[in-house]
Scaffold this motif. Structure first.
Motif, PDB file in Angstrom:
ATOM      1  N   ALA A   1       8.285   0.270  -7.446  1.00 60.11           N
ATOM      2  CA  ALA A   1       7.565  -1.007  -7.466  1.00 60.11           C
ATOM      3  C   ALA A   1       6.365  -0.927  -8.391  1.00 60.11           C
ATOM      4  O   ALA A   1       5.814   0.140  -8.623  1.00 60.11           O
ATOM      5  CB  ALA A   1       7.104  -1.350  -6.056  1.00 60.11           C
ATOM      6  N   ASN A   2       5.961  -2.079  -8.889  1.00 61.28           N
ATOM      7  CA  ASN A   2       4.772  -2.125  -9.728  1.00 61.28           C
ATOM      8  C   ASN A   2       3.559  -2.043  -8.817  1.00 61.28           C
ATOM      9  O   ASN A   2       3.099  -3.017  -8.272  1.00 61.28           O
ATOM     10  CB  ASN A   2       4.752  -3.408 -10.560  1.00 61.28           C
TER      11      ASN A   2
ATOM     12  N   LYS B   1      -2.007  -3.150  -5.361  1.00 63.74           N
ATOM     13  CA  LYS B   1      -3.345  -2.705  -4.980  1.00 63.74           C
ATOM     14  C   LYS B   1      -4.099  -2.214  -6.198  1.00 63.74           C
ATOM     15  O   LYS B   1      -3.509  -1.862  -7.223  1.00 63.74           O
ATOM     16  CB  LYS B   1      -3.276  -1.617  -3.918  1.00 63.74           C
ATOM     17  N   ALA B   2      -5.420  -2.173  -6.063  1.00 64.73           N
ATOM     18  CA  ALA B   2      -6.259  -1.710  -7.171  1.00 64.73           C
ATOM     19  C   ALA B   2      -6.029  -0.224  -7.419  1.00 64.73           C
ATOM     20  O   ALA B   2      -5.815   0.542  -6.486  1.00 64.73           O
ATOM     21  CB  ALA B   2      -7.726  -1.959  -6.842  1.00 64.73           C
ATOM     22  N   MET B   3      -6.083   0.163  -8.672  1.00 67.87           N
ATOM     23  CA  MET B   3      -5.905   1.562  -9.033  1.00 67.87           C
ATOM     24  C   MET B   3      -7.206   2.321  -8.784  1.00 67.87           C
ATOM     25  O   MET B   3      -8.290   1.759  -8.892  1.00 67.87           O
ATOM     26  CB  MET B   3      -5.520   1.679 -10.509  1.00 67.87           C
TER      27      MET B   3
END
Length: 72
Positions: A2-3, A8-10
């Protein structure tokens, strides 16, 4: 896969690596037309997925030392 960026934020991290290891990663990244950062993230994800099934990873207690080129 999944992308994850959309989900969520990296998290930004800083790691210190052997210059030869980084050069090898960078060369692989260039050959694959991706960034070294992308390749490192992908490698981390593959490592985690490989070890999620049993939940354990046996790691050496001492840092792995690279051998000098040409032998010992």
């Amino acid at each position: 896969m999944a992308n994850r960026k959309k989900l969520k934020a990296m998290k930004r991290i800083t790691v210190t690596v052997d210059p030869d290891d980084y050069a090898s990663f960078d060369k692989l990244a260039q050959e694959g037309d991706v960034t070294a950062s992308w390749l490192i993230r992908r490698s981390m994800r593959e490592f985690l997925e490989r070890h999620e099934s049993d939940g354990t990873v046996v790691l050496p207690k001492q840092p792995v030392r690279r051998r000098a080129a040409g032998g010992e």
